[in-house]
Design an enzyme around this catalytic site. Structure first.
Site, PDB file in Angstrom:
ATOM      1  N   GLY A  29       0.834  -1.206   0.000  1.00 59.76           N
ATOM      2  CA  GLY A  29       0.000   0.000   0.000  1.00 59.76           C
ATOM      3  C   GLY A  29       0.861   1.246   0.000  1.00 59.76           C
ATOM      4  N   GLY A  31      -0.512   4.437  -0.034  1.00 62.54           N
ATOM      5  CA  GLY A  31      -1.294   5.609   0.374  1.00 62.54           C
ATOM      6  C   GLY A  31      -0.546   6.340   1.486  1.00 62.54           C
ATOM      7  N   ALA A  33      -0.812   6.000   4.680  1.00 58.70           N
ATOM      8  CA  ALA A  33      -0.374   5.116   5.767  1.00 58.70           C
ATOM      9  C   ALA A  33       0.913   4.396   5.366  1.00 58.70           C
ATOM     10  CB  ALA A  33      -1.474   4.111   6.102  1.00 58.70           C
ATOM     11  N   PHE A 133     -15.333  21.571   9.689  1.00 60.08           N
ATOM     12  CA  PHE A 133     -15.795  20.275   9.203  1.00 60.08           C
ATOM     13  C   PHE A 133     -16.823  19.706  10.177  1.00 60.08           C
ATOM     14  CE2 PHE A 133     -14.337  17.407   5.794  1.00 60.08           C
ATOM     15  CZ  PHE A 133     -13.703  18.323   4.989  1.00 60.08           C
ATOM     16  N   ASP A 235      -8.702  -5.595  -0.511  1.00 61.78           N
ATOM     17  CA  ASP A 235      -7.955  -6.860  -0.622  1.00 61.78           C
ATOM     18  C   ASP A 235      -7.270  -7.261   0.684  1.00 61.78           C
ATOM     19  OD1 ASP A 235      -8.562  -6.446  -3.299  1.00 61.78           O
ATOM     20  OD2 ASP A 235      -6.580  -5.645  -3.766  1.00 61.78           O
ATOM     21  N   GLN A 254     -19.235   3.976   6.480  1.00 64.69           N
ATOM     22  CA  GLN A 254     -19.686   5.363   6.408  1.00 64.69           C
ATOM     23  C   GLN A 254     -20.223   5.722   5.026  1.00 64.69           C
ATOM     24  OE1 GLN A 254     -16.834   8.960   6.711  1.00 64.69           O
ATOM     25  NE2 GLN A 254     -18.188   9.073   8.475  1.00 64.69           N
ATOM     26  N   HIS A 256     -21.025   8.947   2.950  1.00 65.50           N
ATOM     27  CA  HIS A 256     -20.800  10.395   2.949  1.00 65.50           C
ATOM     28  C   HIS A 256     -22.066  11.050   2.409  1.00 65.50           C
ATOM     29  CE1 HIS A 256     -19.123  14.293   1.988  1.00 65.50           C
ATOM     30  NE2 HIS A 256     -17.975  13.965   2.540  1.00 65.50           N
ATOM     31  N   LEU A 266     -17.167  12.386  -4.978  1.00 71.25           N
ATOM     32  CA  LEU A 266     -17.360  13.180  -3.779  1.00 71.25           C
ATOM     33  C   LEU A 266     -17.475  14.677  -4.021  1.00 71.25           C
ATOM     34  CD1 LEU A 266     -17.464  12.478  -0.747  1.00 71.25           C
ATOM     35  CD2 LEU A 266     -15.156  13.368  -0.605  1.00 71.25           C
ATOM     36  N   GLU A 269     -16.904  17.566   2.092  1.00 67.75           N
ATOM     37  CA  GLU A 269     -17.568  18.250   3.198  1.00 67.75           C
ATOM     38  C   GLU A 269     -17.071  19.694   3.314  1.00 67.75           C
ATOM     39  OE1 GLU A 269     -18.164  15.594   6.472  1.00 67.75           O
ATOM     40  OE2 GLU A 269     -17.769  17.220   7.867  1.00 67.75           O
ATOM     41  N   ARG A 300     -21.403  12.999   9.782  1.00 66.21           N
ATOM     42  CA  ARG A 300     -21.863  12.409   8.522  1.00 66.21           C
ATOM     43  C   ARG A 300     -23.004  11.418   8.665  1.00 66.21           C
ATOM     44  NH1 ARG A 300     -15.916  11.742   5.765  1.00 66.21           N
ATOM     45  NH2 ARG A 300     -15.722  13.963   5.405  1.00 66.21           N
ATOM     46  N   HIS A 366     -18.372   5.546   1.461  1.00 66.57           N
ATOM     47  CA  HIS A 366     -17.189   6.385   1.517  1.00 66.57           C
ATOM     48  C   HIS A 366     -16.030   5.798   2.311  1.00 66.57           C
ATOM     49  CE1 HIS A 366     -15.021  10.130   1.285  1.00 66.57           C
ATOM     50  NE2 HIS A 366     -14.993  10.282   2.585  1.00 66.57           N
ATOM     51  N   GLU A 397      -6.806   3.167   6.563  1.00 64.36           N
ATOM     52  CA  GLU A 397      -8.213   2.763   6.490  1.00 64.36           C
ATOM     53  C   GLU A 397      -8.412   1.261   6.650  1.00 64.36           C
ATOM     54  OE1 GLU A 397     -10.432   4.801   3.495  1.00 64.36           O
ATOM     55  OE2 GLU A 397     -12.175   3.495   3.762  1.00 64.36           O
ATOM     56  N   ARG A 408     -16.867   7.978  11.638  1.00 64.14           N
ATOM     57  CA  ARG A 408     -15.664   8.814  11.570  1.00 64.14           C
ATOM     58  C   ARG A 408     -16.027  10.270  11.323  1.00 64.14           C
ATOM     59  NH1 ARG A 408     -12.375  10.878   7.304  1.00 64.14           N
ATOM     60  NH2 ARG A 408     -13.467   9.795   5.632  1.00 64.14           N
ATOM     61  N   SER A 413      -9.337  10.976   8.991  1.00 61.45           N
ATOM     62  CA  SER A 413      -8.784   9.778   8.365  1.00 61.45           C
ATOM     63  C   SER A 413      -7.406  10.015   7.754  1.00 61.45           C
ATOM     64  CB  SER A 413      -9.741   9.272   7.292  1.00 61.45           C
ATOM     65  OG  SER A 413      -9.099   8.303   6.539  1.00 61.45           O
ATOM     66  N   LEU A 414      -7.241  11.139   7.060  1.00 62.64           N
ATOM     67  CA  LEU A 414      -5.888  11.470   6.587  1.00 62.64           C
ATOM     68  C   LEU A 414      -4.965  11.533   7.800  1.00 62.64           C
ATOM     69  CD1 LEU A 414      -6.407  14.258   3.877  1.00 62.64           C
ATOM     70  CD2 LEU A 414      -6.047  11.819   3.550  1.00 62.64           C
TER      71      LEU A 414
HETATM   72  C1  LIG Z   1     -12.910  11.009  -2.533  1.00 66.37           C
HETATM   73  C2  LIG Z   1     -12.398  10.915  -1.132  1.00 66.37           C
HETATM   74  C3  LIG Z   1     -12.131  12.071  -0.403  1.00 66.37           C
HETATM   75  C4  LIG Z   1     -11.640  11.985   0.900  1.00 66.37           C
HETATM   76  N1  LIG Z   1     -11.381  13.141   1.586  1.00 66.37           N
HETATM   77  C5  LIG Z   1     -10.833  13.051   2.824  1.00 66.37           C
HETATM   78  C6  LIG Z   1     -10.460  14.238   3.525  1.00 66.37           C
HETATM   79  O1  LIG Z   1     -10.567  15.348   3.033  1.00 66.37           O
HETATM   80  N2  LIG Z   1      -9.933  14.093   4.757  1.00 66.37           N
HETATM   81  C7  LIG Z   1      -9.757  12.874   5.350  1.00 66.37           C
HETATM   82  O2  LIG Z   1      -9.265  12.805   6.473  1.00 66.37           O
HETATM   83  N3  LIG Z   1     -10.103  11.738   4.693  1.00 66.37           N
HETATM   84  C8  LIG Z   1     -10.622  11.806   3.445  1.00 66.37           C
HETATM   85  N4  LIG Z   1     -10.947  10.645   2.788  1.00 66.37           N
HETATM   86  C9  LIG Z   1     -10.586   9.355   3.380  1.00 66.37           C
HETATM   87  C10 LIG Z   1      -9.091   9.137   3.239  1.00 66.37           C
HETATM   88  O3  LIG Z   1      -8.644   9.694   2.031  1.00 66.37           O
HETATM   89  C11 LIG Z   1      -8.694   7.675   3.248  1.00 66.37           C
HETATM   90  O4  LIG Z   1      -9.326   6.989   4.287  1.00 66.37           O
HETATM   91  C12 LIG Z   1      -7.186   7.537   3.451  1.00 66.37           C
HETATM   92  O5  LIG Z   1      -6.508   8.354   2.516  1.00 66.37           O
HETATM   93  C13 LIG Z   1      -6.749   6.102   3.307  1.00 66.37           C
HETATM   94  O6  LIG Z   1      -5.348   6.049   3.246  1.00 66.37           O
HETATM   95  P1  LIG Z   1      -4.614   4.647   3.230  1.00 66.37           P
HETATM   96  O7  LIG Z   1      -3.170   4.941   3.197  1.00 66.37           O
HETATM   97  O8  LIG Z   1      -5.134   3.824   4.351  1.00 66.37           O
HETATM   98  O9  LIG Z   1      -5.098   3.929   1.884  1.00 66.37           O
HETATM   99  P2  LIG Z   1      -5.137   4.381   0.342  1.00 66.37           P
HETATM  100  O10 LIG Z   1      -4.667   5.739   0.123  1.00 66.37           O
HETATM  101  O11 LIG Z   1      -6.481   4.003  -0.155  1.00 66.37           O
HETATM  102  O12 LIG Z   1      -4.054   3.424  -0.314  1.00 66.37           O
HETATM  103  C14 LIG Z   1      -4.230   2.018  -0.408  1.00 66.37           C
HETATM  104  C15 LIG Z   1      -3.017   1.426  -1.063  1.00 66.37           C
HETATM  105  O13 LIG Z   1      -3.073   0.015  -0.995  1.00 66.37           O
HETATM  106  C16 LIG Z   1      -2.703  -0.534  -2.227  1.00 66.37           C
HETATM  107  N5  LIG Z   1      -3.297  -1.860  -2.324  1.00 66.37           N
HETATM  108  C17 LIG Z   1      -4.527  -2.261  -1.967  1.00 66.37           C
HETATM  109  N6  LIG Z   1      -4.689  -3.579  -2.207  1.00 66.37           N
HETATM  110  C18 LIG Z   1      -3.527  -4.017  -2.726  1.00 66.37           C
HETATM  111  C19 LIG Z   1      -3.061  -5.268  -3.185  1.00 66.37           C
HETATM  112  N7  LIG Z   1      -3.828  -6.366  -3.180  1.00 66.37           N
HETATM  113  N8  LIG Z   1      -1.795  -5.344  -3.659  1.00 66.37           N
HETATM  114  C20 LIG Z   1      -0.987  -4.252  -3.708  1.00 66.37           C
HETATM  115  N9  LIG Z   1      -1.393  -3.046  -3.298  1.00 66.37           N
HETATM  116  C21 LIG Z   1      -2.637  -2.936  -2.800  1.00 66.37           C
HETATM  117  C22 LIG Z   1      -3.184   0.455  -3.262  1.00 66.37           C
HETATM  118  O14 LIG Z   1      -2.479   0.316  -4.461  1.00 66.37           O
HETATM  119  C23 LIG Z   1      -2.858   1.770  -2.548  1.00 66.37           C
HETATM  120  O15 LIG Z   1      -1.528   2.127  -2.791  1.00 66.37           O
HETATM  121  C24 LIG Z   1     -11.434  10.712   1.484  1.00 66.37           C
HETATM  122  C25 LIG Z   1     -11.699   9.561   0.761  1.00 66.37           C
HETATM  123  C26 LIG Z   1     -12.199   9.664  -0.527  1.00 66.37           C
HETATM  124  C27 LIG Z   1     -12.518   8.389  -1.248  1.00 66.37           C
END
Ligand SMILES: Cc1cc2nc3c(=O)[nH]c(=O)nc-3n(C[C@H](O)[C@H](O)[C@H](O)COP(=O)(O)OP(=O)(O)OC[C@H]3O[C@@H](n4cnc5c(N)ncnc54)[C@H](O)[C@@H]3O)c2cc1C
Length: 594
Positions: A29, A31, A33, A133, A235, A254, A256, A266, A269, A300, A366, A397, A408, A413-414
């Site tokens: 991942g 993202g 995190a 927010f 996954d 959740q 949204h 989206l 908010e 929400r 969401h 997440e 939430r 979440s960010l």
């Molecule tokens: C449109 C939208 C707007 C949002 N706005 C906000 C906001 O303003 N403020 C806030 O706090 N939160 C917001 N959120 C929520 C927040 O963005 C997410 O909860 C958070 O960014 C998740 O981060 P993460 O690092 O956990 O996962 P993600 O950023 O979702 O990354 C997941 C990673 O896992 C990898 N992955 C997954 N499965 C596999 C696999 N099988 N093999 C290899 N790689 C895999 C993907 O490639 C990716 O790199 C928003 C969410 C959305 C959808």
């Protein structure tokens, strides 16, 4: 234990097979995190990040509104206020010890981003700009909405994700882009690596590691209308279940309040944070009826239920299943400066110019509050309670610490992903300082993954992946959405069992190795079916309404019976539940009104 022997991996017909990679740390991942953990651990150790999409395409990059943190740049604020709001927002299901860490460390994490070079929006005197927010308030809820969300226009996630990617490149993190994790290697409660599919070339790769971390994100794609990216199929959750480990609080999903009508995309908010109104067919600001005090800036779960109630009672626009968000009174200049992306999305997808007309919106799936149970150092819990899986971490997440409990708050979440990603990185470093050796790889490390790919590629069934997925998404939306009943949920569980049956008869047209999305989508559908069963069963079991889990047949919160976290395993073809108490330190549960 037998050492791993690459020869024991058999070939997959027509597909070039595997190599074995070794890294101190494998993070699945890219993202916030995953990459925040990578930044931390790569200062001392060899870190590799696997991602099924290019790192900066991770869903974190789609986040719009902001990242929470009581920096008090614009007005008085305190971590205690942020703590109270998060706990109340969670409908008292969030663990208060973890929440205290979140709110106390938040300003540090936000300022670190600034030092890494993140281009936040600014106050006139040059500090990080903050906006309002939902559910974030002054003075323990006694005052009005507070300026606590640190933001970069309406592209906060984009800015933060790109910043972290640059830091990772600088610290020498190795990226395996477009590698798809297929299984987790856990033996004798020790995590030893992951098995992945090379999306570009085809072929199974074994990643042998001293520590593995999951930052695999959410699963909005389980629902028909969602704000989530295509890749958000959860996954990691299924991989954990298949490794015999539990998931926590999966019944809390959740919705949204404001997704673009029929698209789910989206409308942040931030649009309400900047002062947008929600309006029904009669032109009423209907939130007056549901949250007279906080209005559009209630949390929400409450706003989504209010919109759905308006729609169900016939007050959707033209009697249809949407209402309006009206931004016109904010003024064109303000909209273009603070909400440019929303303006663009509404125009591109609905042909609505939000400086002149209100935007049609409906609630959209969401965020998942539940996930892989971890402790405060992001160590994964084998029993969901105390016993850790050696060398296995999760954050963001996909994990459940639990910060968000039953609901939430926006911008938390960010923050959670970055902050607990950072904590995971630090915990990994501590672990590695004491662990010099790689754990032995079992000889059957890749067996499950190979069998899965082989059986899908050779299957000659008649069921189409796309059709099955659509059925699942539509039914989940209808029967496991904002309002739930025991009857509908039970019907949904039957449906899932039937879909699982049909999944065994799946057809993969593309038999090749290169960019075989037919195969990947089939694997993803298998994952979604796996944990959908947990979501729905958990929702059937929980006979109360709390946060985002709203049962019309049990409309009240029931602290006596249900002030506890759900833990669920898949065992012997069935689901086993256990429960654990919520950690309450400072704020006793109270009735939740806004
Ligand atoms: C449109 C939208 C707007 C949002 N706005 C906000 C906001 O303003 N403020 C806030 O706090 N939160 C917001 N959120 C929520 C927040 O963005 C997410 O909860 C958070 O960014 C998740 O981060 P993460 O690092 O956990 O996962 P993600 O950023 O979702 O990354 C997941 C990673 O896992 C990898 N992955 C997954 N499965 C596999 C696999 N099988 N093999 C290899 N790689 C895999 C993907 O490639 C990716 O790199 C928003 C969410 C959305 C959808």
């Amino acid at each position: 234990m037998a050492q791993f022997d690459p020869e024991t991996i058999h070939d997959i017909e027509g597909v070039p097979v595997h190599s074995v990679h070794r890294h101190d740390v494998i993070i699945v991942g890219a993202g916030l995190a995953g990459m925040r953990a990578a930044v931390e651990a790569s200062r001392e150790y060899d870190v590799a990040v696997l991602s099924k999409v290019f790192p900066t395409r991770s869903h974190s990059g789609a986040a719009q509104g902001g990242i929470a943190g009581a920096l008090a740049n614009e007005e008085e604020d305190h971590w205690e206020w942020h703590m109270f709001d998060t706990i109340k927002g969670s409908d008292y299901l969030g663990d208060q010890d973890a929440i205290e860490i979140l709110v106390k460390e938040a300003p540090v994490v936000v300022r670190e981003f600034e030092h890494y070079g993140a281009a936040f929006s600014r106050t006139p005197d040059g500090r990080i700009a903050q906006r309002k927010f939902g559910g974030h308030t002054k003075d323990f809820g006694r005052g009005g909405p507070i300026l606590r969300a640190n933001y970069a226009a309406d592209r906060t996630g984009h800015v933060l994700l790109h910043t972290l990617y640059e830091v990772c490149v600088k610290t020498g993190v190795r990226f395996y882009s477009e590698y798809y994790a297929l299984s987790l290697i856990v033996k004798d409660n020790v995590c030893r690596g992951v098995v992945a599919w090379d999306i570009l070339n085809g072929g199974i790769h074994v990643f042998h590691a001293k520590t593995v971390m999951f930052g695999t994100g959410g699963y909005g794609k389980l629902f028909k209308i969602t704000s989530n990216a295509l890749a958000n199929t959860g996954d990691g959750l299924s991989l954990v279940l298949r490794a015999g480990l539990p998931l926590e609080d999966m019944e809390f999903v959740q919705f949204h309040p404001t997704g673009l009508y029929l698209q789910g995309i989206l409308v942040s908010e931030a649009a309400r944070g900047e002062g947008g109104y929600l309006v029904n067919d009669k032109g009423e600001r209907f939130m007056e009826r549901y949250a007279p005090d906080k209005m559009e800036l209630a949390p929400r779960d409450l706003v989504s239920r209010s919109i759905q109630t308006e729609i169900n009672e016939g007050r959707g626009i033209g009697g249809k299943d949407y209402v309006h968000i009206d931004l016109r009174h904010l003024g064109t200049e303000n909209i273009m400066k603070k909400l440019p992306q929303i303006h663009e999305l509404a125009w591109k997808f609905l042909h609505v110019d939000c400086t002149k007309d209100p935007i049609p919106i409906q609630p959209t799936a969401h965020y998942s509050m539940g996930g892989i149970p971890t402790n405060k150092d992001a160590e994964v819990l084998a029993d969901g309670k105390e016993k850790v899986v050696t060398g296995f971490y999760a954050a963001g997440e996909c994990a459940c610490v639990s910060i968000h409990g039953a609901n939430r708050l926006g911008t938390n979440s960010l923050l959670e992903a970055s902050l607990f990603g950072r904590r995971a990185g630090k915990a990994i470093v501590r672990f590695l300082r004491e662990t010099r050796e790689f754990p032995a790889l079992p000889s059957d490390a890749a067996k499950k993954a190979i069998e899965e790919v082989e059986s899908l590629l050779s299957s000659g069934g008649s069921e189409k992946v796309g059709a099955l997925r659509e059925e699942l998404q539509e039914q989940m939306m209808r029967d496991c959405g904002i309002f739930r009943t025991g009857e509908k949920l039970t019907a949904m569980l039957d449906e899932i069992h039937k879909l699982e049956e049909r999944y065994r008869n799946i057809q993969i047209d593309d038999k090749s190795g290169t960019f075989n999305y037919d195969l990947l989508e089939a694997i993803e559908l298998g994952h979604m079916l796996d944990f959908a069963e947990i979501v729905v069963s958990g929702a059937i079991a929980r006979k109360e309404s709390r946060g985002a889990h709203s049962r019309t047949d049990f409309p009240k919160r029931d602290d006596e019976k249900w002030l506890k976290h759900t833990l669920a395993w898949k065992k012997d073809g069935g689901i086993t539940f256990d429960y654990k108490p919520v950690v309450i330190t400072r704020f006793q549960p109270k009735e939740r009104a806004y």
